[in-house]
Design a protein around this motif. Structure first.
Motif, PDB file in Angstrom:
ATOM      1  N   GLU A 155       0.809  -1.213   0.000  1.00 47.92           N
ATOM      2  CA  GLU A 155       0.000   0.000   0.000  1.00 47.92           C
ATOM      3  C   GLU A 155       0.844   1.265   0.000  1.00 47.92           C
ATOM      4  OE1 GLU A 155       0.646  -1.359   4.221  1.00 47.92           O
ATOM      5  OE2 GLU A 155       0.087  -2.292   2.321  1.00 47.92           O
ATOM      6  N   ASN A 156       2.133   1.145   0.275  1.00 50.16           N
ATOM      7  CA  ASN A 156       3.004   2.314   0.306  1.00 50.16           C
ATOM      8  C   ASN A 156       4.011   2.346  -0.839  1.00 50.16           C
ATOM      9  OD1 ASN A 156       2.009   3.531   2.770  1.00 50.16           O
ATOM     10  ND2 ASN A 156       2.951   1.815   3.860  1.00 50.16           N
ATOM     11  N   LEU A 157       3.853   1.446  -1.794  1.00 48.77           N
ATOM     12  CA  LEU A 157       4.827   1.341  -2.879  1.00 48.77           C
ATOM     13  C   LEU A 157       4.249   1.852  -4.190  1.00 48.77           C
ATOM     14  CD1 LEU A 157       6.331  -2.198  -2.155  1.00 48.77           C
ATOM     15  CD2 LEU A 157       7.176   0.030  -1.391  1.00 48.77           C
ATOM     16  N   ALA A 158       5.113   2.455  -4.996  1.00 55.00           N
ATOM     17  CA  ALA A 158       4.711   2.931  -6.322  1.00 55.00           C
ATOM     18  C   ALA A 158       4.694   1.772  -7.313  1.00 55.00           C
ATOM     19  CB  ALA A 158       5.675   4.008  -6.800  1.00 55.00           C
ATOM     20  N   TYR A 159       3.895   1.924  -8.354  1.00 54.67           N
ATOM     21  CA  TYR A 159       3.892   0.923  -9.417  1.00 54.67           C
ATOM     22  C   TYR A 159       3.848   1.602 -10.772  1.00 54.67           C
ATOM     23  CZ  TYR A 159      -1.214   1.572  -8.761  1.00 54.67           C
ATOM     24  OH  TYR A 159      -2.479   2.094  -8.601  1.00 54.67           O
ATOM     25  N   LEU A 160       4.222   0.831 -11.780  1.00 56.55           N
ATOM     26  CA  LEU A 160       4.246   1.310 -13.160  1.00 56.55           C
ATOM     27  C   LEU A 160       2.958   0.907 -13.854  1.00 56.55           C
ATOM     28  CD1 LEU A 160       7.899   0.331 -14.120  1.00 56.55           C
ATOM     29  CD2 LEU A 160       7.059   2.620 -13.566  1.00 56.55           C
ATOM     30  N   PRO A 161       2.319   1.825 -14.572  1.00 50.35           N
ATOM     31  CA  PRO A 161       1.123   1.456 -15.324  1.00 50.35           C
ATOM     32  C   PRO A 161       1.488   0.670 -16.574  1.00 50.35           C
ATOM     33  CG  PRO A 161       1.698   3.727 -15.785  1.00 50.35           C
ATOM     34  CD  PRO A 161       2.667   3.242 -14.727  1.00 50.35           C
ATOM     35  N   PHE A 210       4.525  -3.355  -9.802  1.00 51.05           N
ATOM     36  CA  PHE A 210       5.268  -2.568  -8.831  1.00 51.05           C
ATOM     37  C   PHE A 210       6.655  -2.239  -9.379  1.00 51.05           C
ATOM     38  CE2 PHE A 210       2.205  -4.415  -5.780  1.00 51.05           C
ATOM     39  CZ  PHE A 210       1.825  -3.246  -5.125  1.00 51.05           C
ATOM     40  N   CYS A 211       7.124  -1.031  -9.082  1.00 50.38           N
ATOM     41  CA  CYS A 211       8.447  -0.617  -9.542  1.00 50.38           C
ATOM     42  C   CYS A 211       9.515  -1.564  -9.010  1.00 50.38           C
ATOM     43  CB  CYS A 211       8.756   0.796  -9.052  1.00 50.38           C
ATOM     44  SG  CYS A 211       7.605   2.045  -9.658  1.00 50.38           S
ATOM     45  N   GLY A 212      10.516  -1.816  -9.826  1.00 47.13           N
ATOM     46  CA  GLY A 212      11.634  -2.617  -9.364  1.00 47.13           C
ATOM     47  C   GLY A 212      12.333  -1.954  -8.191  1.00 47.13           C
ATOM     48  N   VAL A 213      12.989  -2.761  -7.374  1.00 46.49           N
ATOM     49  CA  VAL A 213      13.775  -2.183  -6.286  1.00 46.49           C
ATOM     50  C   VAL A 213      14.779  -1.183  -6.878  1.00 46.49           C
ATOM     51  CG1 VAL A 213      15.317  -2.681  -4.357  1.00 46.49           C
ATOM     52  CG2 VAL A 213      13.483  -4.289  -4.944  1.00 46.49           C
ATOM     53  N   ILE A 214      15.384  -1.561  -7.999  1.00 41.78           N
ATOM     54  CA  ILE A 214      16.190  -0.639  -8.810  1.00 41.78           C
ATOM     55  C   ILE A 214      15.493  -0.520 -10.162  1.00 41.78           C
ATOM     56  CG2 ILE A 214      18.427  -0.181  -9.855  1.00 41.78           C
ATOM     57  CD1 ILE A 214      18.586  -0.191  -6.852  1.00 41.78           C
ATOM     58  N   THR A 215      15.147   0.685 -10.557  1.00 48.38           N
ATOM     59  CA  THR A 215      14.400   0.910 -11.793  1.00 48.38           C
ATOM     60  C   THR A 215      15.105   1.959 -12.638  1.00 48.38           C
ATOM     61  OG1 THR A 215      12.260   0.348 -10.787  1.00 48.38           O
ATOM     62  CG2 THR A 215      12.203   1.693 -12.760  1.00 48.38           C
ATOM     63  N   ALA A 252       1.209  -6.277 -10.073  1.00 41.82           N
ATOM     64  CA  ALA A 252       2.034  -7.483 -10.148  1.00 41.82           C
ATOM     65  C   ALA A 252       3.310  -7.297  -9.324  1.00 41.82           C
ATOM     66  CB  ALA A 252       2.376  -7.792 -11.601  1.00 41.82           C
ATOM     67  N   ARG A 253       3.873  -8.426  -8.895  1.00 42.21           N
ATOM     68  CA  ARG A 253       5.096  -8.375  -8.102  1.00 42.21           C
ATOM     69  C   ARG A 253       6.205  -7.615  -8.836  1.00 42.21           C
ATOM     70  NH1 ARG A 253       6.812 -14.213  -7.397  1.00 42.21           N
ATOM     71  NH2 ARG A 253       5.339 -14.616  -9.082  1.00 42.21           N
ATOM     72  N   PRO A 254       7.045  -6.911  -8.090  1.00 38.15           N
ATOM     73  CA  PRO A 254       8.155  -6.202  -8.736  1.00 38.15           C
ATOM     74  C   PRO A 254       9.289  -7.139  -9.121  1.00 38.15           C
ATOM     75  CG  PRO A 254       8.283  -5.925  -6.366  1.00 38.15           C
ATOM     76  CD  PRO A 254       7.006  -6.693  -6.633  1.00 38.15           C
ATOM     77  N   HIS A 255      10.064  -6.727 -10.089  1.00 36.31           N
ATOM     78  CA  HIS A 255      11.348  -7.349 -10.361  1.00 36.31           C
ATOM     79  C   HIS A 255      12.403  -6.645  -9.504  1.00 36.31           C
ATOM     80  CE1 HIS A 255       9.284  -8.009 -14.450  1.00 36.31           C
ATOM     81  NE2 HIS A 255       9.143  -9.082 -13.710  1.00 36.31           N
ATOM     82  N   MET A 256      13.470  -7.340  -9.204  1.00 31.24           N
ATOM     83  CA  MET A 256      14.508  -6.714  -8.387  1.00 31.24           C
ATOM     84  C   MET A 256      15.133  -5.529  -9.132  1.00 31.24           C
ATOM     85  SD  MET A 256      16.114  -7.132  -5.414  1.00 31.24           S
ATOM     86  CE  MET A 256      16.639  -8.771  -4.911  1.00 31.24           C
ATOM     87  N   VAL A 257      15.558  -5.769 -10.375  1.00 30.17           N
ATOM     88  CA  VAL A 257      16.130  -4.722 -11.215  1.00 30.17           C
ATOM     89  C   VAL A 257      15.346  -4.700 -12.519  1.00 30.17           C
ATOM     90  CG1 VAL A 257      18.168  -3.898 -12.442  1.00 30.17           C
ATOM     91  CG2 VAL A 257      18.420  -4.988 -10.195  1.00 30.17           C
TER      92      VAL A 257
END
Length: 550
Positions: A155-161, A210-215, A252-257
């Motif tokens: 709920e506190n994380l950004a995501y990519l459309p 969700f945005c990757g930990v490193i994007t 959807a789940r984020p990728h690490m990078v």
């Protein structure tokens, strides 16, 4: 033996010993930099750091005496490190690094303040973050003893459309859904298509991610290096990423990078672990280097592929260690539902001097490869205890552009790999994967949805202690594997081999100690192929047009 410079930054270099073995050399070497002993190593590929920027470096390898004898002559290589304008320490921007405080804003402040050719230093500490977005022309240096630790509170994380459409997209005269080339009229977006690819999930852009930990998006000349770690923090707790992993919760789940549409990106030296899903996912990138990276996830972690380049051009994976819960490397180019302009072939890729163990497949092509895969070489690698070694996944519905061509695997050693060579044209992924359309062994009409495995070459490969079969190769009856070549291949079976299924397809039963199984192939070349210890016939061929023995 000779030395080759793989990549160089302002403060690091990656050096390979050519012709010295696979993964590790027979004997250790002392490494001197400008006359000073830097390290001792038996790794074929070595990450050297602590170098001075803008400085000529003379690196000398001297063999360590073994049993009173020196086995080889010293060798040298000279190069100049890159320019560095400034070093910005994230602590000077308010980051704390205590593992409790959220340091995202301070780290991002350092990145945004960094001028061209600057180094953003993450020193030793425990740095808790949401996401970090990279920018062009900088180096993110994660120092030894530093861990960037990702949060998982959705709920506190950004995501990519999903993919966005440009304001001026109507000017494009070539519809992006039908043309692989840029539009004739000027248009914004990727390659002039009027499209901005953002979140993708398993070859499609149909849900936010969700945005990757490193994007990084639309960048050039970006480097992430160091001896530190990035920890995705994933586990099977109810509020974490590996619990009910296929269920979309917010996004959807984020990728690490995750990198999209980037030029000249390098990742060197770092360790990544416990990724929420895929570890590295560059898509539509050009000139991407992964060197001396360690990628770790538990064997039971869901969909934690190590490195999944999608529709990239010019990829190098060198000296990297994989131990993951899915495929170590999976090369992709999207699903057919993606606009054609956003799924060009993944091409011009080299995987060299890598160690892969305990994953599903070592090097995998597909199955989301509707744009095709071409000009790929895997060489000088070590695979241990993976389910499959060299694995191609395809199926009806991937499309006429899904062509696998000029694929070469050479000088590879495997041990305890259940089935070393797999070509599966009936892969049962996706909701329709087990339907008659995908799984029928009867020939269907060739149409715009029919893929093709065109040319594969395997040379100088030893696979010891296998279980299921030496090979399990099957093309489509209406679109056979074109030319399949095996040269200097040696396969043995484990004395403790147990029945296992060689490929993920319907109508495939568990098997043990089987030889060369090949179905629906145009030309099969067997040159110095030795299978030892199989039960039954060495060759089990069905609908193979031509067999060439050399």
């Amino acid at each position: 033996m000779q030395l080759e410079l793989i990549t160089v930054g302002a403060r690091f270099a990656v050096i390979e010993m050519k012709y010295a073995g696979i993964w590790r050399a027979e004997n250790p070497w002392k490494v001197f930099v400008n006359g000073e002993l830097k390290t001792e190593t038996d790794h074929i590929v070595t990450y050297l750091d602590g170098l001075e920027p803008d400085t000529e470096q003379i690196v000398r390898y001297e063999p360590v005496a073994s049993g009173g004898m020196v086995a080889a002559e010293p060798v040298e290589i000279a190069f100049t490190t890159k320019h560095e304008s400034f070093t910005l320490n994230v602590r000077d921007f308010g980051a704390i690094g205590d593992g409790v405080h959220d340091d995202t804003q301070s780290i991002m402040a350092a990145i945004m303040a960094a001028p061209r050719d600057a180094r953003v230093l993450v020193p030793a500490g425990d740095w808790r973050v949401k996401n970090i977005f990279l920018k062009s022309d900088i180096t993110l240096d994660i120092a030894e003893g530093a861990t960037i630790r990702a949060r998982h509170d959705r709920e506190n994380l950004a995501y990519l459309p999903v993919t966005q459409t440009a304001t001026n997209a109507a000017k494009a005269t070539n519809a992006a859904t039908n043309a692989a080339e840029p539009a004739n009229a000027p248009c914004d977006g990727y390659n002039g298509t009027g499209l901005l690819p953002l979140g993708t999930w398993e070859g499609e852009s149909v849900v936010p991610m969700f945005c990757g930990v490193i994007t990084g998006i639309g960048l050039e000349n970006v480097t992430v290096c160091g001896r530190g770690a990035i920890d995705g923090g994933a586990n099977r707790d109810e509020d974490n990423w590996w619990f009910e992993p296929k269920r979309i919760r917010i996004a959807a789940r984020p990728h690490m990078v995750f990198l999209s549409d980037c030029d000249h990106a390098t990742f060197a030296g770092i360790t990544v672990r416990n990724s929420p899903s895929w570890n590295f996912h560059p898509t539509l990138c050009r000139d991407f280097t992964l060197a001396c990276v360690t990628i770790e996830s538990p064997k039971v972690s869901p969909n934690t592929d190590g490195f999944d380049p999608e529709s990239c051009d010019g990829v190098r994976v060198i000296g990297t260690h994989f131990s993951v819960g899915d495929d170590c490397i999976a090369v992709k180019s999207g699903k057919i539902s993606m606009p054609r302009s956003l799924r060009p072939a993944c091409r011009n890729m080299i995987v060299e001097q890598c160690y892969m163990h305990d994953g599903h497949g070592s090097v995998v092509l597909g199955s989301e490869a509707s744009g095709g895969i071409e000009n790929l070489t895997v060489r000088d690698c070590l695979f241990e205890r993976t389910d499959r070694g060299l694995r191609i996944k395809s199926r009806r519905g991937r499309g006429k552009d899904s062509i696998y061509r000029n694929i070469r695997f050479e000088h590879i050693r495997m041990d305890e790999v259940l089935t070393p060579f797999v070509v599966n044209s009936f892969y049962f992924c996706d909701p329709d994967g087990k339907t008659d359309y995908v799984q029928t062994r009867e020939p269907l009409p060739v149409d715009d949805r029919t893929p093709k495995v065109e040319s594969l070459e395997f040379r100088d490969i030893e696979a010891l202690n296998c279980h299921a079969a030496a090979t399990w190769i099957t093309g489509l009856p209406e679109s056979k594997v074109g030319k399949l070549e095996f040269h200097n291949i040696h396969v043995t079976f484990s004395p403790d081999a147990e029945p296992t299924t060689p490929a993920m397809a319907c109508q495939v039963e568990p098997m043990v100690r089987q030889g060369i199984i090949a179905q629906n192939v145009e030309t099969l070349v067997l040159d110095d192929v030795r299978i030892e210890g199989q039960d039954g016939d060495e060759l089990q061929l069905t609908n193979v047009d031509r067999v060439v023995r050399q």
